[in-house]
Design a protein around this motif. Structure first.
Motif: not given
Ligand SMILES: Nc1ncnc2c1ncn2[C@@H]1O[C@H](COP(=O)(O)OP(=O)(O)OP(=O)(O)O)[C@@H](O)[C@H]1O
Ligand SMILES: [Mg+2]
Length: 504
Positions: A40-48, A398-402
């Motif tokens: 889901e949005n914010g699950a942590g995909k982009s961060t990983l 924020l994550s893209g979806g958020n």
């Molecule tokens: N640089 C940052 N500083 C603070 N919080 C962050 C940062 N990068 C990501 N986050 C937080 O980490 C969490 C995971 O975000 P991430 O972008 O990895 O989600 P995602 O799975 O890629 O979601 P989406 O599908 O919406 O793109 C979110 O709660 C986001 O707000």
């Protein structure tokens, strides 16, 4: 680790500002596979992926390439290990030429330090040819479609001999035929031994193109497996922790009088003789394939394009809309697609991005304003389930979806009589899509005229009273929501069926 493993991440932890975003994540990618990373949005995909790409450092855990432990201390190190990252928000510089983008930061120079333009152009041409694309390497990127920008990113990866390409939501900005082309390309890359990590919210696409999947939920790895063995439902359930059904959401409420009336609207080369009306409380959906003129039609209606003939009436009065300000004044709002280019200001915090177009609502003394603004934000945060730790941070955190949800909040706050949503669920996960469609229905129940533009017919079928299918700049067919089927609509969208049907 399997013997075929190219890359493995083990026991990864990551927190931002003491909030854990990833916890004990395991993720493995084999040679020559397309691996879906879901959640889901914010699950942590982009961060990983940012950790794999050397953009962020993990707090704990290790990364292995070909069985040896490595440290991705910065993006260049990751690149040297053959990993190329195509970001959710494309990184191509519009004001540079194609070849300049390809060699950005790694220009070819002769021994006197002069850049070797012709050689770079030739290499650019060769790589593009491998992808079946013929564009002039000296063309400025700003003159190209979004899909080409993406091809440039993929070409950059190939130029650097990438072994693993990370694609973070690559199809959100692409038209259907471009998606097809991307998939062909991905399959060819796979055959040549390249691995791809594919992040997307479009489950149908994932099933079509991916071999294996890994699902993240709230920063934890909750499942992984082979694509064929799993049904999409099972994967969806893994993602959101509950099941979603395919019901139509629309409740029948009484529609009010006509609020928008468009007659004979024409803009040569884009759309011709468009007639439709929207009543208060009605949700009208517009769909079609690339080149259907839908985007241009609504850009004209919202005043982004000045040249049109025909008539627009709002609340019974004829209006001439040649600027977005006039559209707003007449009571028309547009939630645009492509949030990065049109809708968010990266350097502003989340709350200010929400209140950007409705500052008047909060203009009092500074203190009252801040407080009122914050309260409004909290309201939307709950309503749209926006996942944000600190809304005073800039929106790019924020994550893209958020981010997309904040854009929607902004327009709900502007509160116009007629509201147009262009691809409102772009980049949004299944659970949140449903929330957004429920909000759209709520707006209609409040008596607003709502227009939704989308290329995803099943979504339109869920919420619309009336459906318009466009083909080559004309309305090819009109359906009542409950009578429309995806098959029939697609026949008009592709031009296989022609004569217009009218709502009975
Ligand atoms: N640089 C940052 N500083 C603070 N919080 C962050 C940062 N990068 C990501 N986050 C937080 O980490 C969490 C995971 O975000 P991430 O972008 O990895 O989600 P995602 O799975 O890629 O979601 P989406 O599908 O919406 O793109 C979110 O709660 C986001 O707000
Ligand atoms: Mg993301």
């Amino acid at each position: 680790m399997s013997t075929n493993s190219f890359m493995a991440m083990e026991g990864i932890d990551k927190s931002f500002h003491h909030v854990p975003v990833l916890q004990d994540v395991f993720f493995e990618v084999n040679y020559g596979e397309i691996h879906a990373l879901l959640g889901e949005n914010g699950a942590g995909k982009s961060t990983l992926m940012n950790i794999l790409g050397g953009i962020h450092q993990p707090d704990k855990g290790s990364i292995h390439i070909n069985g040896s432990e490595v440290e991705m201390t910065d993006p260049r190190v990751s690149q040297d290990y053959g990993i190329s990252f195509i970001h959710q928000e494309l990184n191509v510089v519009s004001d540079l030429r194609v070849y300049e983008n390809m060699f950005l930061g790694a220009e070819l120079r002769n021994k006197w330090g002069f850049v070797k333009v012709e050689q770079m152009c030739q290499q650019t041409k060769d790589v593009l040819a491998r992808l079946g694309v013929d564009i002039d390497p000296k063309e400025y990127v700003r003159n190209l479609d979004t899909s080409y920008k993406q091809l440039i990113e993929i070409s950059k990866a190939l130029l650097r001999n990438a072994t693993l390409i990370i694609m973070d939501e690559p199809t959100t900005a692409l038209a259907d035929h471009e998606v097809g082309r991307l998939f062909e390309l991905m399959k060819n890359l796979k055959k040549s031994g390249v691995s791809i990590i594919y992040i997307s919210h479009k489950l149908k696409e994932i099933q079509e193109v991916c071999d294996r999947y890994t699902v993240l939920r709230d920063g934890k790895m909750v499942g992984s497996g082979h694509m064929q063995e799993q049904k999409l439902d099972t994967i969806t359930n893994l993602m959101i922790g509950k099941s979603v059904s395919e019901e139509r959401f629309l409740q029948h409420h009484t529609l009010g009088p006509t609020t928008l009336e468009v007659s004979h609207l024409t803009s040569p080369g884009f759309f011709t003789d468009i007639d439709f009306t929207v009543r208060k409380g009605e949700i009208a959906g517009f769909t079609g394939l690339a080149g259907d003129g839908r985007t241009e039609l609504f850009e004209s209606l919202f005043g982004f394009r000045k040249k049109y003939t025909g008539e627009i009436k709002i609340g019974g009065k004829t209006v001439r809309i040649d600027h977005p300000k006039k559209a707003l004044k007449a009571g028309l709002g547009l939630v645009p697609k492509d949030r990065k280019e049109n809708a968010i200001i990266k350097d502003l915090n989340v709350i200010h991005n929400m209140s950007l177009s409705s500052m008047g609502h909060f203009e009092k003394t500074g203190f009252v304003r801040e407080k009122a603004e914050k309260q409004r934000f909290e309201f939307y945060k709950d309503k749209l389930n926006i996942k944000v730790q600190n809304p005073r941070l800039t929106i790019d955190k924020l994550s893209g979806g958020n981010q997309q949800k904040v854009v929607i909040a902004k327009w709900l706050e502007v509160d116009t009589d007629i509201i147009i949503f262009d691809n409102p669920t772009q980049g949004i996960d299944v659970g949140a899509k449903r929330e957004i469609y429920q909000d759209i229905i709520e707006l209609a129940e409040q008596g607003k005229g709502v227009i939704v533009l989308s290329s995803e017919v099943p979504e339109l079928l869920k919420v619309c009273h009336t459906l318009y299918v466009m083909y080559q700049g004309e309305i090819a067919a009109t359906f009542k929501g409950e009578e429309a089927t995806e098959d029939e609509m697609m026949r008009y969208a592709t031009g296989t069926k022609k004569e217009a049907v009218t709502v009975g």
